[in-house]
Every structure is written in C-alpha cells, then in structure tokens.
Design an enzyme around this catalytic site. Structure first.
Site: not given
Ligand code: NAD
Ligand code: MG
Length: 502
Positions: A302, A191, A267, A399
């Site tokens: 990331c 996906k 992750e 973040e």
C-alpha cells in the site's frame, strides 16, 4: 536461517500439514454449513489447501464467545502481567516456528521466502513483544479538581474487535492489529484474506499453545462478501480494524452506519510519491531505495512509491540507473532464497495489473522497461517502468498494486509538491535532497501519514503508520497510537463526603 537453500525450504514444505479449520470460542471447527474454499499457490496455480468458509452463523458464534470472555473478564480485566506473559510467550513461539510459518506463507502468497523469514522471524515476534511490554507501562489520568473530588480518566478495552486483513503481508498485518488489540484487553475475531489464510490459522494454533484463553481469539477464514460482511454488519462487534482497498474501506463505513455504529479503523490504498530534488546525488543508495520502494513485494504494497517525481536536472540519470537496477531484480520461485520477486498473489490480480499496462500504453506513456511477460507458469509478472507520464493519466493516479512504476518529470520544487499532493491518497512519501531546508519544507507540505527523507522506510514498531485523505482514517497501526484504536476512555468522578472529617 538465511544461509539455507531452496532444497531446505522445499523439504519443510513437503512436511507441512495445511491448517483448514476455523478457531471459534477455543475450538477448531469446520464451517457450520460445511462450506469450504480453495487457497491456491500462485507460483503453480495449484490448489494448496481447502479451508473452512465461515458463514454469518460462524461469525456470530465467534462474537458470542468473544462477548462472554469480555463480560467474564478472563482477559479484559486480567492482571496486566498475565496478558504480558502470554503475549511474550506467543512472540517466542512464533520465533521458534518462524521457518515453518514463513514457508507456509510463501507458498500461499507467492512472497519470496527471504521476505517471509524477515517478517515472520523478526518483525512479527518483535511486534508482539513491543505491545506485551507496553501493557504494564500505560496509565490513565487523574484530572485536577477541588479537594473532595477524585476525577479519574481510565482506559478500558473497546470490547469485541473484528480484524479484517489483506493478503500482501498476511502475518505481519495480523500482528500489527492483533498485538495492540490483545494488549488493550480486547477479544478479537480475525478474518484473514481469502488468498492467504494459512499462516493466520497456524498462528491461531500457536496462540492457543501460548495460553490465550478460549473466546479471546477466534480466526474465521472466508470470503469478503460473506465472512467479512458478517463482521462488518454484526450488531455486537464494537470496533473493526481493516486493511485493504479504499473501495472496501468505504463499504465498512456503510456496514457500521447500517448496524451498530461500530468504530471503524481503516488503512487503505495509496499511490505514494518518491521525490528527487535537483540537488540529489543519484547514488547507489538512492537508486536502490527507488527500486525497492516500487518493486518490493512485487509492488503489492500500500505504501509502494509508484509515482516517482524527478527534477528535470537529474531525470535522465535517475531513469537510466533505476531501469538498470530494476532489470537486475531476481525473479524466481518463492522458496528460493535468492528470489527478490515471486509471482503476484493470484492469476486474477495479475490480470488486473496487466489491464493497467494496456491503459498506460493507450494513454501514451513511454515504456522504458518491459519485463512483464516472464514466460513462466503461475502468476509471475516482471517489472515495467513507464515514463513521460502526465499527472492526469490513470496510470499516474490510480493504485495498480503491482510492479508498474511511473516516472514524472518536474521543473521546480513547488511543482514537485503540487504533483505529489495531487492525489486522492496520502499514505507515504519519500524525498531525496541534500538540502536540509528543502527536506523539511517538503516533508511539512506533503499531505500524507509518513514521509521518509533520504531513504525509503515505513518507520519501525515505535512509529505510527496510517494515511491522510482516502488512504486512511484517524486510526493508526503501530506505535502507542495503535493502542488507541482498541481502548476507550471512561471518566469516573467520585464526589467524596470526606469534608465531614474536617
Ligand atoms: P480487498 O479490500 O477486497 O480485501 C481486503 C479484505 O477485505 C480481505 O480480507 C477481504 O476478504 C475483505 N473483503 C473484501 N470484500 C469485502 C466485503 N464486501 N465485505 C467485507 N469484507 C470484504 O482487497 P483485495 O481484493 O484483496 O485487493 C484489491 C485491491 O485492494 C488491491 O489491488 C489493492 O489496490 C488494494 N489492497 C490494498 C492493501 C493495503 O495494504 N492497503 C492490501 C491489499 C489490497
Ligand atoms: Mg493462496
């Protein structure tokens, strides 16, 4: 390839046929309910294509086809040479279509064409080749036993695997997960992120051309809360590998515990430190590393090194040089080969990032570079550098996933390590020093999955990538470690009656 002009890539763009249908059980189809969603070019805000929005029923069809392929063994029990040959062919096919795929991805995501060409022309085929080559070089074990027993530990494919992908490196993340999962013999359901489905769908066409058997690969585009959730909750998917936000990673653990306890590999986010010790030379190389570690891919990475923790002794020189280099980043159209930073992935994401710019100012951080407003159409946002950060500020801890760098001043080695580790995340870190003892000391003390010394890197295909703390789970992408996400061990214990033979 890299010598080509903006006009060359525009010409490719004008000839593109936008993929729009899902690949389920070897057939290209619309969503069962006929639903569609739009994918947008963030450089213009215009709709690029409409794509099938797969429902839970579509995911179920993909799982049924995948399960059938696993049971029949067309891939899962095939000769290693067969899987190797097909994955090598797929790698070659991707390399042959790299320009077209790169233009498609650049338009859909806003990523600069030069980055897309490098990722799709080099890294993606390399990833498929690397795992293809590993297939016939991975062995099980035989345990030591008494004479009349044979105890084998064999590795078997996990079975049906869901791969839920992010938008920041669309095809590269697809490759990082698909290549080891397929090499392991799993049947996979991919996906892509809804912002960037197109290159994954085109990859599906190339995979069919390369000879991946029906049902072994399905691609189900759709939104997270429908298609992604249907994968997470499905009772007959054996494992999911996910890359994205920590928030949704948590949701996948809930899906697993509420359904069939499927294995979940995660992750997720990060707020990685870039540490400059007091003996470091503020060289061009260091400055380039600092700036690229933060602003590469518009900071939508990331492992972006967004907390730069700098010794007071070199802080001012560092800050000056970083600001000057960041000022020079070429911001422009995604298809222009000169462009180093394109638009962010979406207008919505740009708004989220801008909210952090306000938060930073309110918290009292000092802005030393403010190129945020580019005065352009589309979701462009230039670099911002904040300094005078304290570790307890939100902009120092959360973040942001955009071009917003924070610099923190420290006075001692221990303080640098403490500030670096004072985070919920632990994905990556960079450290610059000329002192080998300090380098090793810091590298060992940092609580994260990858430490780069004297150069920003995430490693290469051979080295595992993943997080400590809330950046990841035990699962790793890349390296031989990634195969483990998609294999499980079985013990076969054979008691022999051979003693009757003397
Ligand atoms: P996300 O975590 O929401 O999406 C990642 C993937 O999960 C997408 O395929 C999405 O469709 C799917 N998803 C979303 N909600 C879901 C749900 N409820 N159930 C099942 N699947 C779901 O990430 P995003 O919205 O694209 O970005 C949000 C933030 O995530 C970013 O600002 C950034 O902080 C972080 N992020 C991290 C990475 C990374 O590489 N670690 C990549 C992209 C985004
Ligand atoms: Mg898009």
């Amino acid at each position: 390839m890299t010598g080509s002009s903006h006009a060359h890539y525009e010409a490719i763009a004008s000839r593109l046929v936008m993929p729009s249908r899902a690949l389920i059980g070897g057939r290209w189809q619309s969503a069962t309910k006929g639903e569609l969603f739009e994918t947008v070019n963030p450089a213009t805000g215009e709709v690029l294509a409409t794509v099938a929005h797969c429902s839970a029923a579509d995911v179920d069809s993909a799982v049924i086809a995948a399960r059938r392929s696993v049971r029949e063994g067309v891939w899962s029990r095939s000769a290693p040479e067969f899987r190797k040959e097909i994955l090598l062919r797929l790698a070659d096919t991707i390399a042959q279509h790299a320009e077209e795929l790169a233009v498609l991805e650049s338009l859909d995501s806003g990523k600069p064409i030069r980055d897309c060409l490098k990722e799709i022309g080099e890294e993606v085929p390399n990833c498929f080749r690397w795992y293809a080559e590993l297939i016939d070089k991975s062995f099980g074990k035989v345990a030591p036993t008494g004479e009349h027993v044979l105890a084998m530990i064999v590795k078997e494919p996990v079975g049906v695997v869901g791969l839920v992908l992010p938008w920041n490196f669309p095809l590269l993340m697809a490759a990082w997960k698909m290549a080891p999962a397929l090499a392991a013999g799993c049947s996979v359901i991919v996906k892509p992120a809804e912002q960037t489905s197109l290159s994954a769908l085109r990859l599906g066409e190339l995979a069919v051309e390369a000879g991946i058997p029906d049902g072994v690969l399905s691609i189900v585009p759709g939104l997270g809360e429908t298609t992604g959730a249907a994968i997470g909750r499905h009772p007959d998917i054996d494992a999911v590998s996910f890359t994205g936000s920590t928030e949704i990673g948590r949701v996948f653990l809930r899906y697993a515990s509420d359904s069939n306890l499927k294995t979940i590999g995660l992750e997720m986010g990060g707020k990685s430190p870039f540490i400059v010790l007091d003996d470091a030379e503020i060289s061009d190389d260091l400055v380039e590393s600092a700036v690229m570690s933060a602003f590469w891919n518009g900071g939508q990475n990331c492992s972006a090194n967004m907390r730069q923790i700098v010794s007071a002794k070199v802080h001012d020189d560092f800050l000056h040089a970083v600001v000057e280099r960041a000022r020079g980043i070429v911001i422009g159209h995604s298809l222009d080969p000169e462009t180093e930073m394109g638009p962010l992935v979406s207008a919505e994401h740009k708004e989220n990032v801008c909210r952090f710019l306000d938060i930073g100012r309110k918290e009292g951080a000092r802005t030393v570079l403010d190129l945020a407003d580019q005065g352009r159409r589309g979701s462009y946002l230039g670099p911002t550098v904040f300094t005078d950060l304290s570790p307890d500020m939100r902009i120092a801890g959360e973040e942001i996933f955009g071009p917003v760098l924070g610099v923190l001043k420290v006075n001692a080695l221990d303080e640098a390590i403490r500030v670096a580790n004072d985070s919920d995340y632990g994905l990556h870190a960079t450290v610059y020093t000329r002192d080998i003892d300090a380098a090793l000391h810091v590298a060992k003390r940092l609580e994260c999955g990858t430490v780069a010394v004297n150069g920003f890197t995430e490693g290469d295909m051979k080295t595992p990538f993943g997080g400590y703390k809330q950046s990841g789970s035990l699962a790793r992408d890349k390296g031989t470690e990634a195969l483990d996400q998609y294999l499980r061990s079985k013990t076969i214990w054979i008691t022999s009656g051979a003693d009757r033979l003397g």
